[in-house]
Write a protein that holds these residues in place. Structure first.
Motif, mmCIF file in Angstrom:
data_model
loop_
_atom_site.group_PDB
_atom_site.id
_atom_site.type_symbol
_atom_site.label_atom_id
_atom_site.label_comp_id
_atom_site.label_asym_id
_atom_site.label_seq_id
_atom_site.Cartn_x
_atom_site.Cartn_y
_atom_site.Cartn_z
ATOM 1 N N ALA A 87 0.836 -1.206 0.000
ATOM 2 C CA ALA A 87 0.000 0.000 0.000
ATOM 3 C C ALA A 87 0.871 1.256 0.000
ATOM 4 N N VAL A 88 1.945 1.247 0.792
ATOM 5 C CA VAL A 88 2.872 2.387 0.817
ATOM 6 C C VAL A 88 3.500 2.559 -0.563
ATOM 7 N N ALA A 89 3.897 1.451 -1.181
ATOM 8 C CA ALA A 89 4.477 1.518 -2.527
ATOM 9 C C ALA A 89 3.474 2.104 -3.520
ATOM 10 N N SER A 90 2.208 1.716 -3.391
ATOM 11 C CA SER A 90 1.173 2.249 -4.284
ATOM 12 C C SER A 90 1.026 3.758 -4.127
ATOM 13 N N LEU A 91 1.055 4.228 -2.894
ATOM 14 C CA LEU A 91 0.951 5.676 -2.659
ATOM 15 C C LEU A 91 2.151 6.414 -3.248
ATOM 16 N N PHE A 92 3.363 5.867 -3.033
ATOM 17 C CA PHE A 92 4.556 6.504 -3.598
ATOM 18 C C PHE A 92 4.536 6.447 -5.125
ATOM 19 N N ARG A 93 4.038 5.349 -5.700
ATOM 20 C CA ARG A 93 3.950 5.228 -7.151
ATOM 21 C C ARG A 93 3.012 6.299 -7.713
ATOM 22 N N LEU A 94 1.883 6.490 -7.054
ATOM 23 C CA LEU A 94 0.941 7.529 -7.467
ATOM 24 C C LEU A 94 1.609 8.897 -7.416
ATOM 25 N N MET A 95 2.338 9.168 -6.334
ATOM 26 C CA MET A 95 3.038 10.453 -6.203
ATOM 27 C C MET A 95 4.107 10.598 -7.276
ATOM 28 N N ALA A 96 4.864 9.527 -7.525
ATOM 29 C CA ALA A 96 5.948 9.584 -8.515
ATOM 30 C C ALA A 96 5.407 9.875 -9.911
ATOM 31 N N ASN A 97 4.192 9.425 -10.185
ATOM 32 C CA ASN A 97 3.585 9.706 -11.490
ATOM 33 C C ASN A 97 3.154 11.161 -11.626
ATOM 34 N N GLN A 98 3.034 11.875 -10.507
ATOM 35 C CA GLN A 98 2.556 13.253 -10.522
ATOM 36 C C GLN A 98 3.646 14.289 -10.260
ATOM 37 N N VAL A 99 4.724 13.874 -9.601
ATOM 38 C CA VAL A 99 5.749 14.826 -9.159
ATOM 39 C C VAL A 99 6.990 14.724 -10.047
ATOM 40 N N PRO A 100 7.337 15.808 -10.747
ATOM 41 C CA PRO A 100 8.552 15.789 -11.564
ATOM 42 C C PRO A 100 9.785 15.550 -10.691
ATOM 43 N N GLY A 101 10.689 14.720 -11.173
ATOM 44 C CA GLY A 101 11.933 14.467 -10.455
ATOM 45 C C GLY A 101 11.821 13.395 -9.379
ATOM 46 N N GLY A 123 15.633 23.764 -9.595
ATOM 47 C CA GLY A 123 15.828 25.176 -9.281
ATOM 48 C C GLY A 123 17.172 25.436 -8.641
ATOM 49 N N ILE A 124 17.171 26.254 -7.579
ATOM 50 C CA ILE A 124 18.418 26.669 -6.929
ATOM 51 C C ILE A 124 19.175 25.485 -6.333
ATOM 52 N N SER A 125 18.449 24.434 -5.975
ATOM 53 C CA SER A 125 19.072 23.246 -5.387
ATOM 54 C C SER A 125 19.295 22.160 -6.424
ATOM 55 N N SER A 126 19.363 22.538 -7.693
ATOM 56 C CA SER A 126 19.511 21.567 -8.768
ATOM 57 C C SER A 126 20.694 20.646 -8.499
ATOM 58 N N GLY A 127 20.469 19.374 -8.703
ATOM 59 C CA GLY A 127 21.512 18.386 -8.447
ATOM 60 C C GLY A 127 21.385 17.734 -7.084
ATOM 61 N N LEU A 128 20.589 18.302 -6.215
ATOM 62 C CA LEU A 128 20.376 17.755 -4.880
ATOM 63 C C LEU A 128 19.416 16.579 -4.993
ATOM 64 N N THR A 129 19.803 15.449 -4.424
ATOM 65 C CA THR A 129 18.995 14.236 -4.495
ATOM 66 C C THR A 129 18.752 13.699 -3.099
ATOM 67 N N PHE A 130 17.508 13.392 -2.788
ATOM 68 C CA PHE A 130 17.176 12.757 -1.523
ATOM 69 C C PHE A 130 16.630 11.374 -1.820
ATOM 70 N N LYS A 131 17.088 10.399 -1.049
ATOM 71 C CA LYS A 131 16.601 9.032 -1.202
ATOM 72 C C LYS A 131 15.887 8.613 0.074
ATOM 73 N N LEU A 132 14.670 8.153 -0.099
ATOM 74 C CA LEU A 132 13.883 7.579 0.983
ATOM 75 C C LEU A 132 13.753 6.089 0.704
ATOM 76 N N ALA A 133 13.478 5.322 1.747
ATOM 77 C CA ALA A 133 13.305 3.889 1.567
ATOM 78 C C ALA A 133 12.264 3.374 2.553
ATOM 79 N N PHE A 134 11.695 2.224 2.234
ATOM 80 C CA PHE A 134 10.763 1.553 3.142
ATOM 81 C C PHE A 134 10.870 0.054 2.894
ATOM 82 N N ALA A 135 10.742 -0.714 3.966
ATOM 83 C CA ALA A 135 10.890 -2.163 3.851
ATOM 84 C C ALA A 135 10.194 -2.850 5.012
ATOM 85 N N ALA A 136 9.877 -4.120 4.803
ATOM 86 C CA ALA A 136 9.234 -4.915 5.843
ATOM 87 C C ALA A 136 9.961 -6.241 5.990
ATOM 88 N N THR A 137 10.141 -6.654 7.236
ATOM 89 C CA THR A 137 10.626 -7.990 7.548
ATOM 90 C C THR A 137 9.518 -8.688 8.333
#
Length: 172
Positions: A87-101, A123-137
């Protein structure tokens, strides 16, 4: 109710439940997998954040590494936890389809398949990359910045022996 909303007539649980139902998700079902114990954690290296941000050109790697946060939630229902991760992946997928970058992918982190969200600043922070992650055990669901999720999933000596925790423990 949250204390801030007490007496306002606003029920946050109903609002969140209504929002999630719009995505075809049931709040009670999604939270049924939790066992009650959780941790929320974060860190900011202010010196690195300021130094990297003030560099000319900006030191993106230093800024990216200066901030970390996450949450870990204990589970006693691995199957339901996997459904929550989907479900979290589905929400992020929906966001990724709408948010550039913004992109969503998968990686193995410490032997666990994790969803990885990459956000490229513009923009001014061009080149800045943030990585988020989620996982389940079978024992835990974890979400946060990539490095914090990786640390949570690693087979290290644990939270109690972390140098960051040991340093911070001097203050409480």
């Amino acid at each position: 109710y949250l204390p801030v909303l007490s007496g306002s007539g606003v029920n946050p649980r109903e609002q969140v439940s209504g929002l999630m139902s719009g995505f075809g998700l049931d709040l009670d079902e999604l939270l049924a997998w939790t066992a009650g114990d959780f941790a929320v954690f974060g860190r900011v290296d202010m010196a690195a954040l300021v130094q990297g941000g003030m560099a000319s050109p900006m030191d993106n790697a230093m800024v990216e590494g200066a901030i970390g946060f996450g949450a870990a939630i204990e589970t006693d229902n691995p199957e339901a936890t996997q459904r929550f991760q989907l479900a979290v992946a589905s929400l992020f997928r929906l966001m990724a389809n709408q948010v550039p970058g913004m992109t969503l992918g998968e990686e193995e982190i410490s032997g666990v398949t994790a969803g990885v969200v990459t956000i490229q600043a513009e923009g001014i922070s061009s080149g800045l990359t943030f990585k988020l992650a989620f996982a389940a055990t079978d024992e835990v669901f974890v979400i946060g910045t990539y490095d914090m999720v990786a640390a949570s999933l690693s087979q290290s000596d644990g939270f109690e022996s972390s140098t960051l925790v040991l340093d911070a423990s001097r203050y409480w």
